[in-house]
Design a protein around this motif. Structure first.
Motif, PDB file in Angstrom:
ATOM      1  N   GLY A 116       0.802  -1.213   0.000  1.00  0.00           N
ATOM      2  CA  GLY A 116       0.000   0.000   0.000  1.00  0.00           C
ATOM      3  C   GLY A 116       0.836   1.264   0.000  1.00  0.00           C
ATOM      4  O   GLY A 116       0.425   2.287  -0.542  1.00  0.00           O
ATOM      5  N   PRO A 119       3.634   1.464  -4.337  1.00  0.00           N
ATOM      6  CA  PRO A 119       2.885   0.872  -5.461  1.00  0.00           C
ATOM      7  C   PRO A 119       3.776   0.144  -6.466  1.00  0.00           C
ATOM      8  O   PRO A 119       3.308  -0.750  -7.160  1.00  0.00           O
ATOM      9  CB  PRO A 119       2.203   2.091  -6.105  1.00  0.00           C
ATOM     10  N   GLU A 120       5.064   0.534  -6.543  1.00  0.00           N
ATOM     11  CA  GLU A 120       5.967  -0.083  -7.524  1.00  0.00           C
ATOM     12  C   GLU A 120       6.602  -1.359  -6.997  1.00  0.00           C
ATOM     13  O   GLU A 120       7.547  -1.886  -7.587  1.00  0.00           O
ATOM     14  CB  GLU A 120       7.078   0.903  -7.911  1.00  0.00           C
TER      15      GLU A 120
END
Length: 299
Positions: A116, A119-120
């Protein structure tokens, strides 16, 4: 000093042989020797002790090795990050190892939180023996690992205690012990038990039952790990020990081992001084910030 000198020294520290080290870095032996000599001049003392065919690190060499390794790792991380930027790649890899002695039931909550925040995230999860994962950390093939804290780790590895991992007894469903809420160690006396290697935390617990508590076990059978031991228990040829939370096959029940509770510590380990990307940093911070209770996230 420069990175070439450091790279040559690290190769020599691995090989402890000038000829093989020169071959590893694709230079002539005189060129490697001159670079090591220049590094020694800059650091103010010999790094390598040469005695005929024997080559070994001096005390200064052993002291400098983790620092120079960290310098080389940092330089490599810079190059990789720059290459990713040129390609327009902004991934955040996270490579975690979990020893096969742990069930890691609380780990998904931490990983969900990391995903969360980053994101990558590109996650790799490996299972293996503690020694294999330790070597992978040192080699840079893993970013972090959850290991049994039963003995010292190499100086290049950080060590943060997390929780204590309990032990359960694996019992066939038809065995009288299956009806007990908890099984005292005395109830195992004289019983056939599936043995594990003494280097495994569960195998070490079996050894402690005999050496420290006088429990006479009959280890007629051997298994690589708790999961394999559970299969043998399901076959009805003995009892087994496993970490709390281990998956048990059909026909087997798990009961807590009591009197004594042979729990072993679990630690988080990373390579000291190695740069962390966003994902690794987030994972380490969260794992250390969580309040763990027997492998579960309590808060």
């Amino acid at each position: 000093m420069d990175l070439v000198q450091i790279r040559y020294f690290l190769a020599l520290a691995r090989e402890l042989n000038f000829t093989r080290a020169a071959e590893a870095v694709h230079v002539t032996q005189p060129a490697l020797t001159r670079a090591i000599q220049r590094l020694e001049e800059e650091l103010g003392g010999p790094l390598i002790l040469r005695e005929r065919s024997l080559t070994q690190l001096t005390e200064l060499g052993r002291t400098m090795l983790p620092l120079l390794q960290a310098t080389a790792d940092a330089a490599e991380a810079v190059k990789l990050r720059a290459a990713d930027h040129r390609r327009g790649v902004d991934e955040a890899p996270l490579r975690i190892g979990i020893t096969d002695a742990l069930h890691g039931c609380g780990l998904p909550k931490v990983l969900r939180e990391v995903a969360g925040r980053v994101p990558e995230l590109r996650l790799t999860l490996r299972r293996g023996a503690a020694g294999v994962l330790t070597e992978a950390l040192l080699a840079g093939d893993l970013d972090a690992a959850l290991l049994p804290g039963l003995g010292p780790l190499p100086e290049r590895l950080n060590r943060w205690p997390l929780w204590s991992e309990g032990i359960v007894v694996l019992v066939p469903e038809g065995d009288p012990l299956a009806g007990m809420a908890a099984i005292p160690s005395a109830a195992l006396d004289g019983r056939a038990v599936v043995a594990l290697d003494a280097a495994h935390p569960v195998g070490a617990a079996l050894a402690r039952l005999e050496s420290e508590h006088g429990v006479r076990l009959l280890p007629h059978h051997m298994a690589d790990g708790p999961a394999e031991a559970g299969l043998l228990v399901a076959a009805g040829i003995g009892l087994g020990l496993a970490p709390v939370g281990v998956h048990v096959p059909e026909g087997v029940v798990a009961r807590p081992l009591a009197e004594p509770e042979l729990a072993h510590p679990v630690v988080l380990s990373t390579a000291a001084g190695r740069p962390m990307n966003r994902a690794v940093s987030a994972f380490v911070r969260l794992v250390r910030a969580v309040r763990w209770e027997a492998g579960q996230v309590a808060a």
